[in-house]
Scaffold this motif. Structure first.
Motif, PDB file in Angstrom:
ATOM      1  N   ARG A 506       0.365   5.656  -4.370  1.00  0.00           N
ATOM      2  CA  ARG A 506      -0.699   4.239  -2.891  1.00  0.00           C
ATOM      3  C   ARG A 506       0.381   2.897  -2.836  1.00  0.00           C
ATOM      4  O   ARG A 506       0.035   2.707  -4.484  1.00  0.00           O
ATOM      5  CB  ARG A 506      -1.530   4.464  -3.162  1.00  0.00           C
ATOM      6  CG  ARG A 506      -2.736   5.309  -2.742  1.00  0.00           C
ATOM      7  CD  ARG A 506      -2.677   5.802  -1.474  1.00  0.00           C
ATOM      8  NE  ARG A 506      -3.310   6.855  -1.749  1.00  0.00           N
ATOM      9  CZ  ARG A 506      -4.521   7.097  -0.212  1.00  0.00           C
ATOM     10  NH1 ARG A 506      -3.676   6.666   0.511  1.00  0.00           N
ATOM     11  NH2 ARG A 506      -5.092   8.247  -0.499  1.00  0.00           N
ATOM     12  N   ARG A 507       0.783   2.220  -2.410  1.00  0.00           N
ATOM     13  CA  ARG A 507       1.372   1.238  -2.953  1.00  0.00           C
ATOM     14  C   ARG A 507       0.077  -0.282  -3.314  1.00  0.00           C
ATOM     15  O   ARG A 507      -0.505   0.227  -2.679  1.00  0.00           O
ATOM     16  CB  ARG A 507       2.475   0.635  -1.551  1.00  0.00           C
ATOM     17  CG  ARG A 507       3.814   1.253  -1.645  1.00  0.00           C
ATOM     18  CD  ARG A 507       4.460   0.822  -0.527  1.00  0.00           C
ATOM     19  NE  ARG A 507       5.022  -0.788  -0.833  1.00  0.00           N
ATOM     20  CZ  ARG A 507       4.462  -1.271  -0.108  1.00  0.00           C
ATOM     21  NH1 ARG A 507       3.889  -1.918   0.696  1.00  0.00           N
ATOM     22  NH2 ARG A 507       5.070  -2.716   0.290  1.00  0.00           N
ATOM     23  N   GLU A 509      -0.175  -2.909  -2.335  1.00  0.00           N
ATOM     24  CA  GLU A 509      -0.126  -3.610  -1.535  1.00  0.00           C
ATOM     25  C   GLU A 509      -1.009  -2.990  -0.524  1.00  0.00           C
ATOM     26  O   GLU A 509      -1.532  -3.797   0.441  1.00  0.00           O
ATOM     27  CB  GLU A 509       0.731  -4.016  -0.242  1.00  0.00           C
ATOM     28  CG  GLU A 509       1.410  -5.522  -0.538  1.00  0.00           C
ATOM     29  CD  GLU A 509       2.400  -4.887  -2.316  1.00  0.00           C
ATOM     30  OE1 GLU A 509       2.217  -3.597  -2.300  1.00  0.00           O
ATOM     31  OE2 GLU A 509       2.542  -5.581  -3.100  1.00  0.00           O
ATOM     32  N   ASP A 510      -0.823  -1.392  -0.265  1.00  0.00           N
ATOM     33  CA  ASP A 510      -2.013  -0.766   1.016  1.00  0.00           C
ATOM     34  C   ASP A 510      -3.184  -0.155   0.319  1.00  0.00           C
ATOM     35  O   ASP A 510      -3.846   1.095   1.152  1.00  0.00           O
ATOM     36  CB  ASP A 510      -0.661   0.515   1.296  1.00  0.00           C
ATOM     37  CG  ASP A 510       0.439  -0.095   2.094  1.00  0.00           C
ATOM     38  OD1 ASP A 510       0.626  -1.416   2.405  1.00  0.00           O
ATOM     39  OD2 ASP A 510       1.359   0.542   1.798  1.00  0.00           O
TER      40      ASP A 510
END
Length: 546
Positions: A506-507, A509-510
């Motif tokens: 998971r980034r 930002e996401d």
């Protein structure tokens, strides 16, 4: 309860009617755990035979100074973990929270790894406590067949955990309350007797810390001599502390069934600071005061595996001071303490399996609940796992206890390392998305330092637990396997799920923050009508553990 809501914001329903819909697992647990239930579950799941009996082994190997220092230092790591969990769980109070957080904030593969690891940890602790329960019974008699004791205890766990969650919470509250009484009682015993309040009128004070009275005290040598030996003694005590001290993970496991979670959970997490730290830090101090680390009776009791409280430093001190009744009282309270701990482990293990089923990481049948909101199949599977208790029928109880301690210590430390790493991802995801921490219902202090501190300490200690097998002439295959089995299995689980499901990291930002679940909790808390205490006992208990 009239007008009561479950954690999806809907009124309590007959969940059996929904069992035909197996396409998507639903969270069907009910929010019926009060603040006092949660606080005592957090305490009850951590105070057991390790604090009252098994701690004597570490005392003999490290001395009172090393024992006290190790427990004090390790408490700081547990408090750092508590800071990490409290911030996440109070904002997102869902079932099996830190397992699902690892999935959502890091990688679904880590969520799978964390879930299996924590289930193994909790499930392995159930037979550990059952074995210890049988040992305590033998303090009075060894005529009861081992198989009978195991069967009766497991049936009692099934009875308590299959009831509605409010019934479980009430039973665990009173069982855990007995542990609090025992812990405080032993501290009072230590203080009263050390100032001369004993039949011998012996004012022993800190005599057992005095090297002129007890050679080698307060920092004993272990395996080697000199400074290295004293360090190894301290390391042994630190490993004992890492197995014994816990708390915040048990509080977090109640999040999905907590009544008014945003109000009750911060209080429960805050109680970890002064309640568990007091029990463990002061408890380790008291153990080193009542008997010398080199006491022949203590060494003999440990080498002969004296049953029940017979190998407890407190009981040995009572017998030396010619106090005839207290050992039996202590043994009885330790018995209830062990039973309570095992009961709590069944609860946490079953809820872990339930959380994995909600994410479809294990068969969906484990997400099905009874009419009372109890994940019945998860409880049943946990109790089947607890049949490992029968290992002591063919092997000695002490051998089985040693195997289980080695297994659960590594899994617990690995679990804490995952929690800490997950929090760091949570912290930086908030930052990346411009969400100020001031918006959270509860903010912990010294972040993200606590996340880094807890992760570093727990990750390193996970590899230290079985260090003695690498010394010349100390190799023991079962000890090695039980010490490092989960450390080897964890990356295999992670890689398996990552390739099998083709998951992605998971980034920041996401990352999403369980918006639907948080909205459901908001709706539930806005419309919930809290039921007042039904009797004087509940009213007093609610006030004491508000």
């Amino acid at each position: 309860m009239e007008n009561e809501k479950d954690d999806k914001g809907a009124p309590d329903i007959d969940v059996v009617s929904h069992m035909s819909d197996t396409s998507v697992p639903h969270d069907q647990t009910h929010r019926k755990l009060k603040g006092r239930h949660i606080q005592l579950i957090g305490i009850g799941g951590t105070i057991g035979t390790a604090l009252f009996v098994q701690i004597g082994t570490s005392l003999t190997q490290g001395g009172p100074g090393s024992l006290f220092l190790a427990f004090t230092i390790w408490s700081t790591f547990i408090l750092a973990i508590n800071n990490c969990l409290s911030e996440m769980v109070t904002w997102i109070p869902i079932s099996s929270p830190f397992i699902r957080f690892a999935d959502n904030f890091v990688d679904p593969a880590l969520g799978f790894c964390a879930g299996i690891n924590f289930f193994m940890f909790e499930a392995a602790l159930v037979p550990f406590e059952v074995v210890a329960f049988n040992l305590v019974i033998q303090f009075w008699t060894d005529r009861i067949p081992i198989a009978v004791v195991i069967t009766v205890v497991l049936l009692c766990y099934a009875f308590l955990n299959v009831f509605a969650v409010a019934g479980y919470g009430e039973s665990e509250f009173w069982l855990a309350f007995g542990k609090v009484v025992l812990a405080i009682g032993l501290m009072c015993f230590t203080f009263i007797t050390m100032v001369g309040g004993n039949p011998l009128h012996d004012t022993y004070g800190f005599r057992n810390w005095d090297p002129s009275k007890v050679p080698g005290a307060p920092f004993a040598e272990n395996i080697r001599t000199g400074s290295l030996g004293r360090f190894l003694g301290f390391l042994t005590c630190l490993i004992q502390a890492s197995f014994t001290i816990a708390g915040p993970d048990y509080v977090s496991m109640t999040a999905g069934e907590a009544e008014l979670p945003r109000r009750t959970l911060p209080r429960a997490f805050h109680s970890v600071y002064y309640r568990l730290t007091t029990f463990f830090v002061l408890g380790s101090l008291c153990v080193g005061l009542v008997v010398p680390y080199s006491d022949p009776a203590l060494l003999r009791a440990l080498s002969d595996v004296k049953p029940g409280a017979g190998s407890s430093p407190y009981v040995i001190a009572m017998q030396r001071m010619q106090i005839p009744v207290l050992p039996h009282i202590v043994n009885a309270l330790i018995l209830t303490s062990i039973f309570s701990a095992g009961n709590g482990y069944v609860y946490c293990a079953s809820r872990t399996l339930f959380g994995l089923a909600l994410q479809e990481k294990v068969p969906k049948i484990f997400a099905r609940c009874s009419r009372n909101g109890v994940p019945i199949y998860s409880v049943a599977f946990t109790l089947v796992f607890a049949l490992l208790s029968f290992l002591q029928v063919s092997n000695g109880s002490a051998v089985v206890l040693k195997w289980l301690v080695n297994l659960v210590t590594a899994t617990q430390l690995l679990n804490y390392a995952i929690i800490s790493f997950t929090y760091l991802r949570f912290y930086y995801a908030l930052k990346a998305q411009g969400i100020p921490r001031e918006r959270l219902p509860h903010r912990s202090f010294w972040q993200p330092f606590c996340g880094y501190y807890a992760f570093t300490g727990t990750f390193i200690m996970a590899f230290v637990g079985g260090w003695t097998v690498f010394l010349p002439g100390k190799w023991d295959t079962p000890t090695f396997l039980f010490s490092y089995f989960m450390l080897a299995l964890a990356p295999v689980l992670f890689i398996f799920w990552k390739f099998f499901q083709k998951t992605t990291f998971r980034r920041a930002e996401d990352v999403t923050f369980f918006e639907k679940e948080r909205e459901a909790v908001d709706m539930y808390e806005d419309t919930h009508v809290q039921k007042p205490p039904s009797n004087a006992f509940e009213k007093i208990a609610d006030l004491l553990f508000a």
